[in-house]
Scaffold this motif. Structure first.
Motif, short mmCIF file in Angstrom:
data_model
loop_
_atom_site.label_atom_id
_atom_site.label_comp_id
_atom_site.label_asym_id
_atom_site.label_seq_id
_atom_site.Cartn_x
_atom_site.Cartn_y
_atom_site.Cartn_z
N PHE A 1 0.83 -1.19 0.06
CA PHE A 1 0.06 -0.13 0.16
C PHE A 1 0.65 1.25 0.12
CE2 PHE A 1 -2.12 3.54 1.98
CZ PHE A 1 -3.41 3.51 1.43
N PHE A 2 1.94 1.18 0.83
CA PHE A 2 2.74 2.43 0.95
C PHE A 2 3.33 2.79 -0.61
CE2 PHE A 2 6.84 4.66 1.68
CZ PHE A 2 6.43 5.80 2.35
N VAL A 3 3.67 1.90 -1.03
CA VAL A 3 4.59 1.71 -2.38
C VAL A 3 3.23 2.49 -3.47
CG1 VAL A 3 5.65 0.82 -4.53
CG2 VAL A 3 6.37 0.38 -1.99
N LEU B 1 -1.54 6.64 7.58
CA LEU B 1 -2.84 6.03 8.11
C LEU B 1 -3.01 5.11 7.10
CD1 LEU B 1 -4.43 9.45 9.20
CD2 LEU B 1 -3.23 7.71 10.55
N GLY B 2 -3.21 5.20 5.87
CA GLY B 2 -3.40 4.05 5.04
C GLY B 2 -2.61 2.87 5.11
N THR B 3 -1.34 3.19 5.06
CA THR B 3 -0.27 2.23 5.45
C THR B 3 -0.62 1.29 6.55
OG1 THR B 3 1.31 3.39 4.17
CG2 THR B 3 2.07 1.60 5.60
N ALA B 4 -0.80 2.12 7.66
CA ALA B 4 -1.19 1.50 9.07
C ALA B 4 -2.50 0.45 8.98
CB ALA B 4 -1.39 2.42 10.23
N ARG C 1 0.06 18.04 -1.16
CA ARG C 1 1.03 17.47 -0.61
C ARG C 1 0.62 16.88 0.82
NH1 ARG C 1 4.35 20.92 -1.22
NH2 ARG C 1 4.13 21.81 0.98
N ASN C 2 0.08 17.93 1.64
CA ASN C 2 -0.30 17.69 3.03
C ASN C 2 -1.14 16.62 3.49
OD1 ASN C 2 1.81 19.59 3.50
ND2 ASN C 2 0.09 21.30 3.72
N VAL C 3 -2.22 16.61 2.44
CA VAL C 3 -3.12 15.77 2.65
C VAL C 3 -2.63 14.37 2.12
CG1 VAL C 3 -5.40 14.69 1.78
CG2 VAL C 3 -5.04 17.14 2.29
N GLY C 4 -1.85 14.26 1.12
CA GLY C 4 -1.26 12.93 0.74
C GLY C 4 -0.13 12.44 1.82
N LEU C 5 0.41 13.34 2.57
CA LEU C 5 1.51 12.94 3.49
C LEU C 5 0.66 12.29 4.86
CD1 LEU C 5 4.35 15.44 3.27
CD2 LEU C 5 4.18 13.06 2.37
N LEU C 6 -0.48 12.74 5.13
CA LEU C 6 -1.23 12.45 6.24
C LEU C 6 -2.03 11.02 5.78
CD1 LEU C 6 -2.45 13.16 9.08
CD2 LEU C 6 -4.32 14.48 7.75
N VAL C 7 -2.45 11.01 4.55
CA VAL C 7 -3.36 9.75 4.22
C VAL C 7 -2.38 8.58 4.03
CG1 VAL C 7 -4.64 8.51 2.68
CG2 VAL C 7 -5.18 11.10 3.36
N LEU C 8 -1.08 8.96 3.61
CA LEU C 8 -0.16 7.72 3.38
C LEU C 8 0.18 7.03 4.45
CD1 LEU C 8 1.38 6.60 1.07
CD2 LEU C 8 3.24 8.09 1.62
#
Length: 383
Positions: free
Chosen positions: A15-17, A92-95, A83-90
């Motif tokens: 998911f992270f990649v 959380l989504g990975t977890a 960028r900010n929303v993506g760095l926040l979702v990334l």
């Protein structure tokens, strides 16, 4: 790292990649879309607060620069938001992906876990009649069927060994018993000469030595088999009986036996355990010295019971202890045909202890002799 944890890590990494690549692509796409088209750089007219400015007119350049500045601020703000929303979702989504992977792995892992529990139960109970009997049609069924086939072969092999031991016990002991009887009758005849009596006594000694050797080999073969006949009994009772049987020999060797026998409930084969105790007591007396002593102790420690046999005797070096459990090996270079036994006593002890899931250790005493400690699983209380 368990299989479920690895599955969760792989799910989170995937998911992270993928989410990272998606975020980068989205960022580049939004930035490209916010770039001004050629007509925006030199517009024909600029309308600001109800006023219109044309190229060459007073205020045109100011209005144009103001528009460019506003457009750049809007572009930067939009890209920062992406960028900010993506760095926040990334993260959380990975977890979340890792957690879902861990939960889904439970569904996949459950059949394998059930097979493992059954296999562990078979190993602990030594019941080779139990099978995994896995019925689902998936990849694990092949593993379960292979394990069941292995249990079938092991069960047949142990049954064959038990039959062999029973037959060998009869076939080997019977001729020796007949020889002993014939020699004993010949020696006791009234007309037997002194030479015949001496020869007969020598033959009886050799015959007895062979009987002990065969009995030791059979006990070793029986001990190497899985213990299926497990009963709950008190180890102290078995030790008490073995010490009573050894009292006459101890008196003839002028060896004092000291006993401290606390209750030690154990589950196992009483015959094999009795053989174990007898071997330890006999070794303690035969590898001793006149006027020496043997100390025997039984006790329970949590989920284990202990049998400790210590004796006086010759000084034993630590490096000699390593070979004490090997068949036909003795300390101090004793000959195999000496009166101290067949060289199988400690080998039988180790084999019987391991067959019951226990542990045996040997420690030289500073004053001479050895201290042998046997640990066996304690019997569970009824109910």
């Amino acid at each position: 790292m368990t299989l479920r944890v690895r599955f969760a890590v792989v799910s989170g990494a995937i998911f992270f990649v993928l989410a990272g690549l998606l975020l980068i692509g989205l960022y580049l796409l939004v930035r490209a879309q916010l770039e001004p088209v050629p007509g925006w750089r030199n517009p024909d007219v600029i309308r600001v607060a109800g006023y219109e400015f044309y190229p060459g007119q007073a205020g045109w350049e100011v209005a144009n620069q103001r528009g460019i500045q506003i457009r750049r601020l809007y572009q930067a703000g939009t890209l920062d938001s992406v960028r900010n929303v993506g760095l926040l979702v990334l993260p959380l989504g990975t977890a979340l992906a890792a957690f879902l992977g861990w939960r889904l792995a439970r569904v996949v892992h459950r059949p394998l876990e059930q097979a493992t529990l059954t296999a562990r139960r078979v190993a602990q109970s030594h019941d080779l009649r139990e099978r995994l009997d896995y019925r689902a049609d998936d990849e694990i069924k092949e593993l379960a069927d292979t394990f069941d086939t292995m249990l079938d072969r092991l069960s047949r092999a142990f049954d064959g060994q038990r039959r062999f031991v029973a037959n060998a016990s009869h076939e080997l002991r019977t001729p020796l018993a007949i020889n002993r009887t014939l020699v004993d009758v010949a020696v006791r005849r009234p007309d037997a000469s002194d030479d015949l009596r001496r020869l007969g006594e020598s033959l009886l000694v050799v015959n007895e030595r062979h009987e002990r050797l065969i009995a030791g080999l059979l006990a070793l073969a029986e001990g190497e088999q899985i213990v299926l006949d497990r009963r709950a009994f008190d180890l102290s009772d078995v030790v008490e009986h073995a010490l009573d049987l050894a009292a006459e020999e101890a008196a003839s060797r002028k060896i004092a036996i000291h006993r401290l026998l606390d209750s030690a409930p154990v589950a196992g084969d009483p015959v094999l355990i009795e053989r174990l105790v007898q071997n330890l007591v006999e070794n303690g007396m035969r590898h001793n010295e006149p006027g020496g002593g043997v100390w025997v102790t039984t006790r329970q420690r949590s989920d284990r019971v202990e049998l400790v046999v210590a004796n006086t005797g010759l000084l034993v070096h630590p490096h000699e202890v390593e070979s004490i459990f090997q068949p036909f090996r003795r300390l101090h270079g004793d000959r195999l045909n000496s009166d101290r036994g067949t060289g199988l006593g400690m080998s039988i002890v180790k084999t019987v202890v391991e067959a019951h899931g226990g542990h045996v250790s040997v420690r030289p005493r500073d004053e001479g002799g050895l201290t042998v400690t046997v640990e066996l699983p304690a019997a569970l209380p009824a109910g």
